[in-house]
Design a protein around this motif. Structure first.
Motif, short mmCIF file in Angstrom:
data_model
loop_
_atom_site.label_atom_id
_atom_site.label_comp_id
_atom_site.label_asym_id
_atom_site.label_seq_id
_atom_site.Cartn_x
_atom_site.Cartn_y
_atom_site.Cartn_z
N SER A 57 11.63 3.30 -5.77
CA SER A 57 10.77 2.37 -5.29
C SER A 57 11.47 1.77 -5.20
CB SER A 57 9.56 2.76 -6.33
OG SER A 57 8.85 4.15 -6.43
N ILE A 58 10.75 0.78 -3.24
CA ILE A 58 10.29 -0.13 -3.30
C ILE A 58 9.04 -1.18 -2.57
CG2 ILE A 58 11.36 -1.27 -1.24
CD1 ILE A 58 13.54 0.82 -0.74
N ALA A 59 9.42 -2.27 -3.13
CA ALA A 59 7.96 -3.20 -2.97
C ALA A 59 8.03 -3.89 -1.97
CB ALA A 59 7.94 -3.76 -4.71
N LEU A 60 7.07 -3.58 -1.08
CA LEU A 60 6.52 -5.19 -0.42
C LEU A 60 6.11 -5.98 -0.27
CD1 LEU A 60 5.09 -2.51 2.48
CD2 LEU A 60 6.86 -3.48 2.82
N MET A 100 13.63 1.67 5.36
CA MET A 100 14.65 0.71 4.38
C MET A 100 15.12 1.75 3.17
SD MET A 100 12.05 -2.11 3.60
CE MET A 100 10.66 -2.33 4.01
N ILE A 101 15.08 3.40 3.12
CA ILE A 101 15.60 3.90 1.75
C ILE A 101 16.99 2.85 2.36
CG2 ILE A 101 16.67 6.15 0.93
CD1 ILE A 101 13.30 6.16 1.61
N GLU A 135 7.80 4.91 -1.88
CA GLU A 135 7.59 5.59 -3.83
C GLU A 135 8.47 6.64 -4.14
OE1 GLU A 135 3.47 5.01 -3.38
OE2 GLU A 135 2.99 5.42 -5.63
N ASN A 136 8.95 6.29 -5.36
CA ASN A 136 8.98 7.95 -6.15
C ASN A 136 10.05 8.84 -5.39
OD1 ASN A 136 9.72 8.15 -8.60
ND2 ASN A 136 7.60 9.91 -9.21
N VAL A 137 10.34 8.42 -3.97
CA VAL A 137 11.95 8.97 -3.92
C VAL A 137 12.64 9.76 -4.11
CG1 VAL A 137 12.75 8.85 -1.50
CG2 VAL A 137 10.83 7.67 -1.65
N SER A 138 13.61 10.91 -4.61
CA SER A 138 14.45 11.39 -4.79
C SER A 138 15.18 12.25 -3.43
CB SER A 138 14.13 12.03 -6.07
OG SER A 138 13.55 11.27 -6.50
N ASP A 146 11.81 -5.42 -2.53
CA ASP A 146 13.22 -5.25 -3.28
C ASP A 146 12.78 -4.10 -4.53
OD1 ASP A 146 14.15 -7.84 -4.16
OD2 ASP A 146 12.11 -8.76 -4.33
N VAL A 147 13.56 -3.74 -4.51
CA VAL A 147 13.50 -1.99 -5.46
C VAL A 147 13.30 -2.66 -6.75
CG1 VAL A 147 14.61 -0.49 -6.05
CG2 VAL A 147 15.38 -1.41 -4.04
#
Lengths: 567, 277
Positions: free
Chosen positions: A18-21, A56-57, A32-35, A70-71
């Motif tokens: 998850s990465i926050a803006l 972003m990823i 959000e919650n990417v795997s 940030d992650v």
């Protein structure tokens, strides 16, 4: 491509990332919650529209996120290492060592002041320990340049980036990325800035190198055509969340999520059957005869100027209600043709007959009057609206310049905004408040405000996301019917040409190499060049399968009817 | 509104603005603070600061230095701003025509600009003021006439950048007239850097005026900082205050304008202001 079933450790594992803006962004989490995982020798495509968080990823993998982003949770593992736990040295070794990245715009990713050979050398010298001898490095550079399929490596090594074409530059970028035999290659929209034929070559090159070296490839794209061509596995992203993931053939053939289906359907497809027959009148609306244009670029005191032929004896006719697509690679002179017809670029010779006069001979007020019935929609919806002018004014200015009262022009502008699928209140807002698709609708409304008879669309949908593209194309098709518009549709994307045009002109180096009805050109091309262009359409094998196009076509029409307001 | 708020948060820009406001206030209330003309001899010659009620001292003829500094602020600001505006008027017109029409027009106008740039500005200014009688108007026009080339070049560059932007071409295709395109589309998008350079031109104009007055080429009816320094220069070893206080006034004013201009530049340049917020 082949399914890799090796039980090797993944070269990239993204686990519940998850990465926050930063605060004030359009959503709290960019991702959000990417795997997902990439195994050696596997191509994974990350697909999504702009703003879906796919870049972003990629940036998170190499710790390249901009400040303030940030992650917040989850982990990334690249070849067994967690990049977030590495110190400066470890991170430098990882970047360009085990994991390399190539970007969308090859010109801005190369240093303009350094010869390309030096830039590749630099990469080798930064990573190989013990430092190899210069002779070894030179040899390695030569091998790399040969491997990425560049002609004449000895000469090319000494070139500067500006001397190369877009495709060659991207090959150099790939050579740099390959310099240290990475286990993972991240390619962020590597072909978006290139034309179809080059796109195919670059994708093929990445694929060959992948197979040769058993790399894992993370390919970021918005185009399902590209996915169909190269992906082993697909991860579909929307608003930062994974909508669907699976093997490429599963996802393409049997998409589970409605959104995936929408994206696949939005890939423009030749619908040759339902082209409406135009009533061909003897008198053409617009007639271009023998248009000639050569650009001369001064090079230095003693060198002769470089000449680029943008148009050589181009002739064409356009009838009322007809759509003519002009296709070709970049540099074929297709945009120059549109600009010459608009008299934004001065042709060297030839005639442009429109409304009983030769536009080329008109000056000043006469030209201003003639231009009224001839309008253009530009490629970049961000550059073509004045940032300091309200949308309503932008649309009303044209009619006002020809004497319509302000009140009347504004009322008409509001109506037009509603017609192109925006709310009437949009008139009082500034362009930056709108998305790319909405801005292009505004540009269309602006062009239509003058009630033109000919509309030139210069790559009008190329800068848009693929689903937005479909909606704007549908809008143009409707307007064409409604207003009996004749359109010249300039595009590098043959899929779009096939979807919208009645007739097609294929340009190569400023010459018309083939001309005919869309069905003729697409089903029975006479020229090798046209055939090359057609073969290069991404995902052609997949999307041309019998039965697929028909079903998709039906679905698409249904979706467009309900989808216009959604842009 | 956004811009104003961003400026209020800009530290050095705000320092500049505050200093500048102090100078402006002094200039405005000078006649109230010093009802007697600065040319009037109010004390003994060579009165040191603080004596005889002259807190910045008196000059060689017993005139109040403090009154001179206060009245000088009016002259400096007036000449600085007026001549910067004159320079902007010339520069923007020349630059806009040059950048928009290009070709031969551009060639001629730019060679002319270069001609002005190759002649040292101060020498030309002396020449012009000496030829015409020094008065407020001729000084303003002279400083304007030697300060416009950078503004013309900047305006031309901005026009060249914007001239072939798609929104300008779109306006052209919509049949808008040339003057409307220039005034309505190109100029508003080019105005930020032009304003910044104009504000910095005010500072150089003040320096030029001081230098001219120092040489005795100022308006003889106006008390100016440069004139005061020029008059006090010969006695600087035994009466430092006559030249130091007007000198400090010049320093503070020019510094204030430069800080203000840089702050303005940061705020109007979207890339920098975004980095700050």
């Amino acid at each position: 491509m082949s399914e890799s079933v090796q039980a090797n450790a993944p070269v990239l594992a993204v686990d519940r990332l998850s990465i926050a803006l930063p605060k004030g962004g359009d959503r709290p989490l960019a991702v959000e919650n990417v795997s997902f995982e990439i195994k050696p020798n596997e191509v994974v495509c990350l697909v999504g529209e702009s703003g879906s968080g796919k870049s972003m990823i990629a940036h998170a993998v190499l710790q390249l996120l901009p400040r303030g982003v940030d992650v917040v949770s989850g982990a990334v593992t690249v070849a067994g290492q967690d990049p977030s736990k590495l110190d400066g040295r470890g991170l430098r070794n990882l970047r360009g060592g085990n994991a390399a990245m190539i970007f969308q715009e090859p010109l801005s990713s190369l240093n303009p002041l350094k010869r390309v050979g030096k830039q590749i050398e630099e990469m080798i010298l930064a990573h190989q320990r013990p430092t190899p001898s210069m002779a070894e490095v030179r040899e390695r550079v030569q091998t790399l340049l040969t491997q990425v399929g560049l002609p004449n490596p000895l000469l090319l090594e000494k070139s500067y980036p500006f001397e190369l074409s877009g495709g060659q530059r991207q090959r150099v970028m790939i050579a740099i990325a390959m310099a240290n035999r990475p286990a993972l290659l991240i390619a962020d929209e590597p072909t978006t800035a290139l034309d179809v034929t080059t796109q195919r070559q670059i994708l093929r090159l990445i694929d060959d190198l992948r197979r040769e070296r058993g790399m894992g490839v993370l390919l970021i794209t918005h185009d399902f055509g590209v996915v169909a061509d190269v992906a082993d596995r697909v991860v579909v992203l929307r608003h930062g969340k994974v909508v669907e993931q699976g093997t490429a053939s599963e996802v393409l053939r049997n998409p589970q999520a409605a959104y995936t289906r929408e994206l696949i359907d939005a890939v423009p497809k030749a619908r040759l059957a339902d082209i409406h027959d135009t009533i061909v009148r003897p008198e053409p609306l617009l007639e271009v005869v023998g248009l000639q244009k050569t650009f001369r670029v001064k090079r230095g005191w003693l060198q002769p100027p470089r000449e680029v032929v943008a148009a050589e004896g181009i002739s064409l006719t356009l009838h009322e209600g007809e759509t003519l697509a002009v296709v070709g690679e970049s540099g074929s002179g297709k945009s120059t043709l549109g600009r010459m017809i608009m008299r934004l670029t001065e042709p060297d010779a030839g005639a442009i007959r429109f409304g009983g006069a030769d536009l080329r001979l008109l000056r000043g007020e006469a030209l201003r009057q003639a231009r009224r019935r001839l309008q253009i929609v530009f490629q970049d919806p961000f550059a073509s609206l004045d940032p300091r002018q309200k949308v309503g004014d932008a649309i009303a200015r044209g009619p006002m310049a020809y004497g319509t009262s302000r009140a009347e022009a504004m009322a008409q502008a509001r109506k037009l905004l509603a017609r192109v699928g925006l709310s009437e209140t949009a008139a009082d807002r500034y362009p930056h408040e709108f998305s790319g698709g909405q801005r292009q609708r505004i540009c269309i409304a602006r062009a239509l405000a003058l009630k033109p008879r000919v509309l030139i669309a210069d790559e009008a949908v190329s800068a848009l996301d693929i689903s937005v593209q479909a909606q704007v194309l549908a809008l143009l098709a409707e307007l064409r019917q409604e207003m009996r518009l004749a359109m010249i549709f300039i595009t590098h994307d043959l899929r779009i040409a096939a979807e919208i045009a009645d007739r097609v002109i294929v340009l190569q180096k400023g010459r018309i190499v083939e001309e005919g009805t869309t069905a003729e050109v697409f089903t029975a091309p006479r020229q090798a060049y046209t055939r090359d262009l057609l073969d290069a359409i991404p995902g052609r094998d997949f999307f041309d399968q019998p039965g697929f196009a028909a079903a998709a076509g039906a679905r698409q029409t249904a979706r467009i009817d309900s989808g216009i307001d959604a842009v | 509104m956004e811009t104003v708020r961003a400026f209020l948060r800009h530290p050095s820009g705000m320092i500049g603005l505050v200093l500048l406001l102090i100078v402006v206030v002094v200039a405005i209330i000078a006649p109230i603070m010093f009802p007697v003309s600065p040319w009037e001899m109010v004390g003994a010659p060579f009165t040191p600061p603080g004596e005889d009620g002259l807190w910045l001292g008196g000059d060689t003829l017993g005139r109040d230095v403090a009154a001179g500094v206060a009245y000088g602020a009016r002259v400096s600001l007036l000449i600085g701003i007026a001549s910067a505006l004159a320079a902007m008027a010339i520069g923007v017109v020349v630059g806009a025509i040059s950048g928009y029409f290009g070709g031969k027009v551009d060639l001629v106008l730019m060679r002319m600009t270069e001609l002005f740039q190759t002649i040292p500005a101060f020498v030309l200014a002396i020449l012009l003021v000496a030829t015409f009688n020094p008065s407020l108007l001729t000084i303003i026009l002279t400083i304007g006439a030697v300060s416009w080339p950078p503004l013309a070049r900047l305006t031309r560059a901005e026009f060249l950048r914007l001239r072939h932007r798609e929104f300008v071409e779109a306006a052209q295709c919509q049949g808008e007239r040339t003057w409307r395109i220039v005034l309505g589309h190109i100029l508003p998008n080019a105005i930020s850097p032009i304003l910044v350079v104009t504000s910095l031109t005010v500072a150089t104009a003040i320096l030029l005026e001081s230098a001219l007055s120092f040489m005795g080429l100022g308006d003889p009816n106006l008390m100016s900082w440069g004139f005061m320094i020029g008059a006090g220069r010969t006695v600087i070893r035994n009466a430092w205050w006559m030249s130091v206080f007007p000198g400090l006034a010049i320093l503070v004013t020019v510094l204030a304008i430069n800080l203000f201009g840089e702050g303005l530049s940061d705020v109007l340049n979207p890339r920098v202001s975004r980095r700050r917020s």
